[in-house]
Design a protein around this motif. Structure first.
Motif, PDB file in Angstrom:
ATOM      1  N   LEU A  97      -6.421 -49.529 -75.433  1.00  0.00           N
ATOM      2  CA  LEU A  97      -6.360 -48.814 -76.671  1.00  0.00           C
ATOM      3  C   LEU A  97      -5.438 -47.580 -76.530  1.00  0.00           C
ATOM      4  O   LEU A  97      -5.464 -46.761 -77.658  1.00  0.00           O
ATOM      5  N   TRP A 123     -19.031 -55.639 -85.180  1.00  0.00           N
ATOM      6  CA  TRP A 123     -19.453 -57.021 -84.958  1.00  0.00           C
ATOM      7  C   TRP A 123     -20.723 -57.031 -84.395  1.00  0.00           C
ATOM      8  O   TRP A 123     -21.514 -56.104 -83.862  1.00  0.00           O
ATOM      9  N   ARG A 148     -15.216 -62.068 -74.998  1.00  0.00           N
ATOM     10  CA  ARG A 148     -14.168 -61.642 -75.925  1.00  0.00           C
ATOM     11  C   ARG A 148     -12.780 -61.400 -75.505  1.00  0.00           C
ATOM     12  O   ARG A 148     -12.562 -61.613 -74.033  1.00  0.00           O
ATOM     13  N   THR A 149     -11.922 -61.383 -76.301  1.00  0.00           N
ATOM     14  CA  THR A 149     -10.447 -61.465 -75.616  1.00  0.00           C
ATOM     15  C   THR A 149      -9.879 -60.026 -75.990  1.00  0.00           C
ATOM     16  O   THR A 149     -10.327 -59.151 -76.501  1.00  0.00           O
ATOM     17  N   HIS A 192      -7.187 -59.500 -77.473  1.00  0.00           N
ATOM     18  CA  HIS A 192      -6.811 -59.189 -79.138  1.00  0.00           C
ATOM     19  C   HIS A 192      -7.978 -58.909 -79.746  1.00  0.00           C
ATOM     20  O   HIS A 192      -7.835 -57.917 -80.929  1.00  0.00           O
ATOM     21  N   GLU A 193      -9.254 -59.385 -79.705  1.00  0.00           N
ATOM     22  CA  GLU A 193     -10.160 -59.026 -80.443  1.00  0.00           C
ATOM     23  C   GLU A 193     -10.599 -57.491 -80.202  1.00  0.00           C
ATOM     24  O   GLU A 193     -11.087 -56.951 -81.260  1.00  0.00           O
ATOM     25  N   THR A 252      -8.643 -54.947 -79.154  1.00  0.00           N
ATOM     26  CA  THR A 252      -7.515 -54.147 -79.822  1.00  0.00           C
ATOM     27  C   THR A 252      -7.716 -54.393 -81.340  1.00  0.00           C
ATOM     28  O   THR A 252      -7.361 -53.275 -82.113  1.00  0.00           O
ATOM     29  N   GLU A 253      -8.153 -55.339 -82.025  1.00  0.00           N
ATOM     30  CA  GLU A 253      -8.037 -55.536 -83.642  1.00  0.00           C
ATOM     31  C   GLU A 253      -9.187 -54.668 -84.060  1.00  0.00           C
ATOM     32  O   GLU A 253      -9.374 -54.146 -85.031  1.00  0.00           O
ATOM     33  N   LYS A 254     -10.386 -54.808 -83.535  1.00  0.00           N
ATOM     34  CA  LYS A 254     -11.526 -54.084 -83.805  1.00  0.00           C
ATOM     35  C   LYS A 254     -11.723 -52.563 -83.556  1.00  0.00           C
ATOM     36  O   LYS A 254     -12.475 -51.822 -84.153  1.00  0.00           O
ATOM     37  N   SER A 257      -9.028 -50.450 -82.484  1.00  0.00           N
ATOM     38  CA  SER A 257      -7.640 -49.416 -82.629  1.00  0.00           C
ATOM     39  C   SER A 257      -8.112 -48.598 -83.862  1.00  0.00           C
ATOM     40  O   SER A 257      -8.654 -49.222 -84.958  1.00  0.00           O
ATOM     41  N   THR A 258      -7.690 -47.536 -83.723  1.00  0.00           N
ATOM     42  CA  THR A 258      -7.865 -46.405 -84.811  1.00  0.00           C
ATOM     43  C   THR A 258      -7.014 -45.241 -84.537  1.00  0.00           C
ATOM     44  O   THR A 258      -6.764 -44.959 -83.558  1.00  0.00           O
TER      45      THR A 258
END
Length: 552
Positions: A233, A319, A329-330, A332-333, A335-337, A339-340
């Motif tokens: 992140l 989630w 988890r990966t 990608h999952e 960083t997608e959830k 990231s802010t």
């Protein structure tokens, strides 16, 4: 000698966490094992192995193609099975693969280092296969007796092949280098070519670490995983305050982490407070875990944070994730959830988080750096461990983590149990000592003197008792612990626990306690420092206790 840093609570927290790299379950028949070791050159042994091999392989293949649920076992075991069955069926005498006729060649060439390393690498591969088979066994349904029987047969065969390989190292001492040990270092301490991620944090973005589960070893694993999240992140990691967590600065070299990266990637809580001018607010809390409670943080921990001036916004569930059944988890999952653009982020306790497991577990960890490990003991503890080794142990010693307190109930709740009677444990330890050819054992334990005394009397090599060495009480006449005394670190249970880990991590061979995060942290250090041995294993690996008590 009692060791600090572990309790029933910690071991209870590991039930759904530790995937044991080398854990095995089944013990081969004593008579068969004795026959293999005593008569390695007989045709009966070779034919017996080949017969058992063919029937076990056929049985496994039948179930692989009959049961859709277990077909992936084929992909896991096929390469190693092909290798060893090729050897078994093509060789006139299995043992002859690893020995030569003394009259035909020079003894030095007969038992060359290259051949020994090949055999030991084969042993390592067998252990990897063994761990995957046991993982399948533990996850298979108790109702699927046919599959469990097939897996049991394969584990038994795997164990027999290992024993046959090990027997090839029982050479005439006059023909071998007296300094040679079968327990060579693994080849997995080379950091080149490993998958790494760069940690280049934005200096005004922070990840506020929160660790609540278990004891110190659990918290160190939690911190290590927080570092991975911070790297993903692009954030600076804030180490927890000693007022709400452990005094990490007493056991860890925090500056070492920044030096290894060549930039500032971690801050102590005090440094963070100074930057924020004591206006410490967590702008966003995105919970990695939702169950059994959001962020796996209880009200007591929140109160402690408020007491030191840390405020936070409402916890947000991103989630459904349960600490008892973590999902793979990966990156990608994640960083997608998570990231802010908020300045200060918290994600709660991530001790149980399961993200890119093989990447995270590789030697040196998943982050690119210029050192062997990022999280390691302070310089004072490392030097003290080295001085203890120089004083009492020497270079060639086995370290044993003998976890007992509260472990009986913990282990008996597992299938199979991992709590071994003292005589059986002593036999397992003696076999490792014989393989490693070491004169002394370093004992890290919380066991009572009644147990360690019996263990001491039963661990032998060539008919002689092998000393079990523990750290003695402070004596001003001894200088190995002078640094701890001068730095006012003596008597600290967490420092002593880290000292135990460090000594064990520097051993020639390590025997660990299955299911213990204390053991797992030692194995992490051994992978990073390059001290891991092909003989490292969990206590009585491949066996089940010969007596198990009933349930309450």
């Amino acid at each position: 000698m009692a060791r600090g840093g572990e309790s029933d609570e910690e071991e209870g927290d590991t039930r759904h966490l530790i995937h044991q790299q080398h854990q095995t379950t089944f013990q081969i028949d004593d008579d068969e094992e004795h026959h293999l070791n005593k008569n390695p050159h007989t045709n009966n042994t070779s034919s017996s192995i080949r017969s058992s091999s063919s029937s076990s392989l056929l049985l496994l293949f039948l179930f692989l193609f009959h049961n859709k649920r277990t077909r992936y076992l084929f992909a896991i075991t096929l390469p190693i099975i092909i290798l060893f069955f090729y050897i078994l069926f093509s060789a006139h005498d299995f043992k002859s693969l690893f020995s030569t006729n003394i009259s035909d060649s020079d003894p030095t060439l007969q038992h060359s280092t290259t051949m020994r390393e090949s055999e030991l690498q084969a042993l390592y591969l067998l252990k990897q296969q063994q761990s995957r088979l046991i993982h399948l066994l533990s996850s298979s349904s108790n109702n699927n007796s046919s599959l469990r029987s097939a897996l049991t047969d394969q584990l038994s065969l795997n164990n027999k092949i290992q024993q046959a390989l090990l027997s090839s190292h029982q050479f005439d001492p006059q023909l071998t280098n007296p300094n040679f040990t079968a327990c060579t270092k693994t080849q997995h301490n080379k950091l080149s070519g490993l998958r790494k991620i760069d940690w280049n944090p934005n200096q005004d973005k922070y990840l506020f670490a929160i660790c609540t589960s278990g004891q110190m070893s659990n918290h160190l694993i939690c911190l290590e995983k927080h570092m991975f999240f911070a790297a993903l992140l692009n954030r600076v990691l804030v180490i927890p305050s000693a007022k709400v967590d452990y005094e990490f600065n007493r056991v860890l070299d925090i500056d070492h982490i920044n030096k290894c990266l060549g930039r500032e990637v971690v801050l102590t809580f005090e440094e963070f407070a100074d930057r924020k001018k004591n206006r410490m607010h967590i702008d966003k809390v995105l919970c990695y875990f939702s169950l059994p409670q959001p962020c796996y943080v209880d009200d007591e921990h929140v109160k402690k944070l408020k007491a030191i001036g840390v405020t936070m916004n409402e916890l947000k569930i991103v989630w459904t994730e349960d600490v008892k059944k973590p999902t793979d988890r990966t990156v990608h999952e994640v960083t997608e959830k998570f990231s802010t653009n908020d300045d200060v982020l918290a994600i709660g306790d991530v001790f149980f988080a399961d993200v890119e497991k093989e990447w995270v577990m590789q030697p040196g960890g998943p982050i690119g750096h210029n050192c062997q490990t990022l999280i390691e003991p302070s310089r004072v503890i490392l030097l003290t461990a080295q001085r203890f080794i120089q004083t009492f142990l020497g270079e060639n010693f086995v370290a044993l983590h003998f976890r007992r307190h509260g472990f009986l109930k913990f282990c008996n709740a597992k299938n199979p149990s991992c709590f071994f009677p003292i005589p059986q444990a002593a036999e397992c330890i003696s076999r490792i000592v014989e393989r490693a050819n070491v004169p002394v054992i370093y004992l890290s334990t919380d066991a009572a003197e009644s147990e360690t005394g019996l263990l001491q009397s039963l661990v032998t090599l060539n008919g002689k008792t092998v000393p079990l060495v523990t750290r003695p009480a402070r004596n001003s006449a001894e200088k190995w612990d002078a640094l701890l005394y001068r730095k006012k670190l003596d008597g600290d249970s967490q420092v002593e626990a880290m000292l135990d880990k460090t000594i064990s991590a520097l051993s020639a061979v390590f025997i660990g306690a299955p299911g213990s995060t204390f053991t797992e942290d030692i194995l992490r250090l051994r992978r990073g420092w390059g001290t891991a041995s092909v003989c490292d294993e969990y206590l009585c690996e491949g066996e089940v206790p010969n007596f198990i008590a009933g349930d309450e």
